[in-house]
Design a protein around this motif. Structure first.
Motif, mmCIF file in Angstrom:
data_model
loop_
_atom_site.group_PDB
_atom_site.id
_atom_site.type_symbol
_atom_site.label_atom_id
_atom_site.label_comp_id
_atom_site.label_asym_id
_atom_site.label_seq_id
_atom_site.Cartn_x
_atom_site.Cartn_y
_atom_site.Cartn_z
ATOM 1 N N THR A 186 110.159 58.156 40.369
ATOM 2 C CA THR A 186 110.790 57.371 41.429
ATOM 3 C C THR A 186 110.129 56.008 41.520
ATOM 4 N N LEU A 187 110.953 54.962 41.588
ATOM 5 C CA LEU A 187 110.490 53.604 41.879
ATOM 6 C C LEU A 187 111.263 53.093 43.086
ATOM 7 N N GLY A 188 110.553 52.440 44.015
ATOM 8 C CA GLY A 188 111.288 51.862 45.130
ATOM 9 C C GLY A 188 110.401 51.637 46.347
ATOM 10 N N PRO A 189 111.003 51.398 47.502
ATOM 11 C CA PRO A 189 112.448 51.215 47.643
ATOM 12 C C PRO A 189 112.927 49.879 47.086
ATOM 13 N N TRP A 190 111.974 48.952 46.914
ATOM 14 C CA TRP A 190 112.276 47.631 46.376
ATOM 15 C C TRP A 190 111.026 47.076 45.710
ATOM 16 N N LEU A 191 111.175 45.921 45.139
ATOM 17 C CA LEU A 191 110.080 45.233 44.453
ATOM 18 C C LEU A 191 109.594 44.112 45.359
ATOM 19 N N VAL A 192 108.331 44.199 45.783
ATOM 20 C CA VAL A 192 107.730 43.218 46.693
ATOM 21 C C VAL A 192 106.939 42.218 45.864
ATOM 22 N N THR A 193 107.213 40.944 46.037
ATOM 23 C CA THR A 193 106.545 39.931 45.224
ATOM 24 C C THR A 193 105.056 39.845 45.567
ATOM 25 N N ALA A 194 104.288 39.439 44.578
ATOM 26 C CA ALA A 194 102.822 39.476 44.684
ATOM 27 C C ALA A 194 102.307 38.663 45.858
ATOM 28 N N ASP A 195 102.937 37.538 46.164
ATOM 29 C CA ASP A 195 102.462 36.689 47.254
ATOM 30 C C ASP A 195 102.494 37.398 48.601
ATOM 31 N N PRO A 199 97.587 38.863 51.446
ATOM 32 C CA PRO A 199 96.738 39.021 52.638
ATOM 33 C C PRO A 199 95.956 40.334 52.660
ATOM 34 N N TYR A 200 96.355 41.311 51.853
ATOM 35 C CA TYR A 200 95.660 42.604 51.817
ATOM 36 C C TYR A 200 94.531 42.631 50.796
ATOM 37 N N ARG A 201 94.354 41.573 50.020
ATOM 38 C CA ARG A 201 93.355 41.581 48.949
ATOM 39 C C ARG A 201 91.952 41.463 49.533
ATOM 40 N N GLU A 204 86.673 42.066 46.486
ATOM 41 C CA GLU A 204 86.522 42.495 45.098
ATOM 42 C C GLU A 204 87.828 42.416 44.312
ATOM 43 N N GLY A 205 88.892 41.956 44.943
ATOM 44 C CA GLY A 205 90.158 41.793 44.247
ATOM 45 C C GLY A 205 91.105 42.973 44.354
ATOM 46 N N PHE A 206 90.760 43.971 45.161
ATOM 47 C CA PHE A 206 91.618 45.141 45.332
ATOM 48 C C PHE A 206 92.546 44.957 46.535
ATOM 49 N N LEU A 207 93.694 45.621 46.496
ATOM 50 C CA LEU A 207 94.651 45.562 47.589
ATOM 51 C C LEU A 207 94.396 46.717 48.553
ATOM 52 N N GLN A 208 94.035 46.397 49.794
ATOM 53 C CA GLN A 208 93.725 47.417 50.793
ATOM 54 C C GLN A 208 95.017 47.865 51.490
ATOM 55 N N LEU A 209 95.773 48.706 50.804
ATOM 56 C CA LEU A 209 97.037 49.210 51.339
ATOM 57 C C LEU A 209 96.900 50.693 51.660
ATOM 58 N N ASP A 210 97.327 51.077 52.842
ATOM 59 C CA ASP A 210 97.340 52.482 53.227
ATOM 60 C C ASP A 210 98.458 53.205 52.467
ATOM 61 N N MET A 211 98.147 54.388 51.926
ATOM 62 C CA MET A 211 99.105 55.186 51.157
ATOM 63 C C MET A 211 99.175 56.590 51.763
ATOM 64 N N ARG A 212 100.382 57.090 52.001
ATOM 65 C CA ARG A 212 100.538 58.421 52.602
ATOM 66 C C ARG A 212 101.687 59.167 51.950
ATOM 67 N N VAL A 213 101.534 60.497 51.888
ATOM 68 C CA VAL A 213 102.594 61.350 51.357
ATOM 69 C C VAL A 213 102.711 62.587 52.225
ATOM 70 N N SER A 214 103.954 63.009 52.468
ATOM 71 C CA SER A 214 104.214 64.217 53.241
ATOM 72 C C SER A 214 105.246 65.068 52.518
ATOM 73 N N MET A 285 106.937 59.270 50.712
ATOM 74 C CA MET A 285 105.757 58.451 50.462
ATOM 75 C C MET A 285 105.935 57.091 51.116
ATOM 76 N N THR A 286 104.865 56.625 51.776
ATOM 77 C CA THR A 286 104.882 55.307 52.405
ATOM 78 C C THR A 286 103.639 54.544 51.987
ATOM 79 N N VAL A 287 103.834 53.327 51.530
ATOM 80 C CA VAL A 287 102.720 52.440 51.186
ATOM 81 C C VAL A 287 102.835 51.189 52.045
ATOM 82 N N GLU A 288 101.769 50.900 52.745
ATOM 83 C CA GLU A 288 101.705 49.736 53.632
ATOM 84 C C GLU A 288 102.083 48.465 52.878
ATOM 85 N N GLY A 289 102.920 47.653 53.488
ATOM 86 C CA GLY A 289 103.303 46.387 52.890
ATOM 87 C C GLY A 289 104.405 46.488 51.867
#
Length: 320
Positions: A186-195, A199-201, A204-214, A285-289
């Motif tokens: 599965t890919l989705g729901p859309w493609l979010v551009t890098a810019d 703000p989450y970087r 150390e260059g990592f993206l601090q995004l919350d990831m959850r699955v139920s 699945m939900t990923v912040e941002g």
């Protein structure tokens, strides 16, 4: 900016996502066309499309955001690897720390954010994998990590569906995964551009995004994308090492830790709890941002058993 592909009334359309809905791109352009045009040109085209009418997201079937030429999937979360090797009592292999490892998966098996997903033929241990994927925006070869950052177009949520019984049988032969992994991604729901995600970087260059699955409304796993062993720029760099990546290529992060898949929990706890996925289960699945994907598991195709190999012939010369 968020780009999506959808189907309605038998017509496939690409466009931009806003709070009001979906805005069609002109001249039947695809998201892959936009990716290949480069991020600045894509954002310009998307901005122009926002002036058009909006279609409600709920009135269409969302497809994978783009038709990816290739799909690589890494294994970049140490905690996930720890859980997978726990039943054997082994530690994470030293080789894991030396370089990011990936395999190629099936670009023909991409499914949309809310599509049904069949159980692979013959599998009794079906599983999900919570990931984020990066989409390459420019062709390149043997890129440094610094160069690779300029080749990132954007990000999407990825669920690497896994038939664990088929996967583990294949990998016992020191090859694969193959049929254990190629039935659906599965890919989705859309493609979010890098810019949008800058703000989450972190420092150390990592993206601090919350990831959850139920599963069926019960949370199974939660992690931060910044717990990866390498940032995405290093994954893109490694994929291009001695070869090339091209615009539209999709690179998955690999499964996050702390319940990013069932098999990690089986490894840590012993036994199959929570149980393998069954028809009727709904995985969200939900990923912040980025957004949310939600797929229902349905029965798969009933196929004959695979024929076993014949005994090895012992002759060395052609019979007379």
């Amino acid at each position: 900016m968020r780009f999506a592909t959808w189907e309605a009334g038998g017509r496939v359309t690409a466009g931009v996502v806003s709070d009001a809905g979906l805005h069609e791109l002109p001249e039947r352009a695809t998201v892959l066309d936009l990716v290949r045009s480069g991020l600045p040109a894509a954002i310009e085209a998307g901005t122009a499309a926002l002036d058009g009418p909006a279609i409600p997201v709920g009135s269409v079937r969302l497809l994978p955001p783009l038709a990816a030429p290739t799909v690589r999937d890494f294994v970049a979360f140490e905690e996930h690897v720890e859980g997978m090797v726990a039943p054997s009592g082994d530690a994470v292999a030293p080789e894991w720390y030396q370089a990011p490892t990936f395999y190629f998966t099936n670009p023909y098996a991409l499914v949309g954010a809310f599509d049904d997903v069949p159980v692979p033929p013959g599998s009794q241990r079906f599983d999900f994998e919570l990931e984020v994927a990066v989409v390459v925006g420019r062709d390149g070869a043997s890129l440094s990590p610094e160069q690779a950052r300029d080749h990132v177009f954007g990000y999407t949520v990825l669920n690497d569906w896994s038939a664990r019984d088929l996967q583990f049988r294949e990998m016992a032969v020191r090859l694969g995964p193959a049929k254990g992994k190629d039935s659906a991604t599965t890919l989705g729901p859309w493609l979010v551009t890098a810019d949008e995600l800058e703000p989450y970087r972190d420092a150390e260059g990592f993206l601090q995004l919350d990831m959850r699955v139920s599963v069926n409304g019960t949370e199974i796993g939660q992690d931060l994308l910044s717990n990866m062993g390498w940032p995405f720029e290093e994954l893109v760099s490694y994929a291009s090492r001695g070869t090339e990546v091209r615009a539209g290529d999709v690179l998955g992060s690999g499964t996050c830790g702390n319940g990013g898949c069932l098999a990690e929990l089986w490894g840590r706890r012993g036994g199959a709890a929570p149980p393998p996925l069954r028809p009727g289960d709904v995985v969200e699945m939900t990923v912040e941002g980025i957004g949310t994907i939600r797929n229902r598991v349905v029965p798969g195709v009933d196929l004959p058993a695979v024929r076993a190999a014949r005994p090895r012939p012992r002759t060395r010369t052609r019979p007379a």
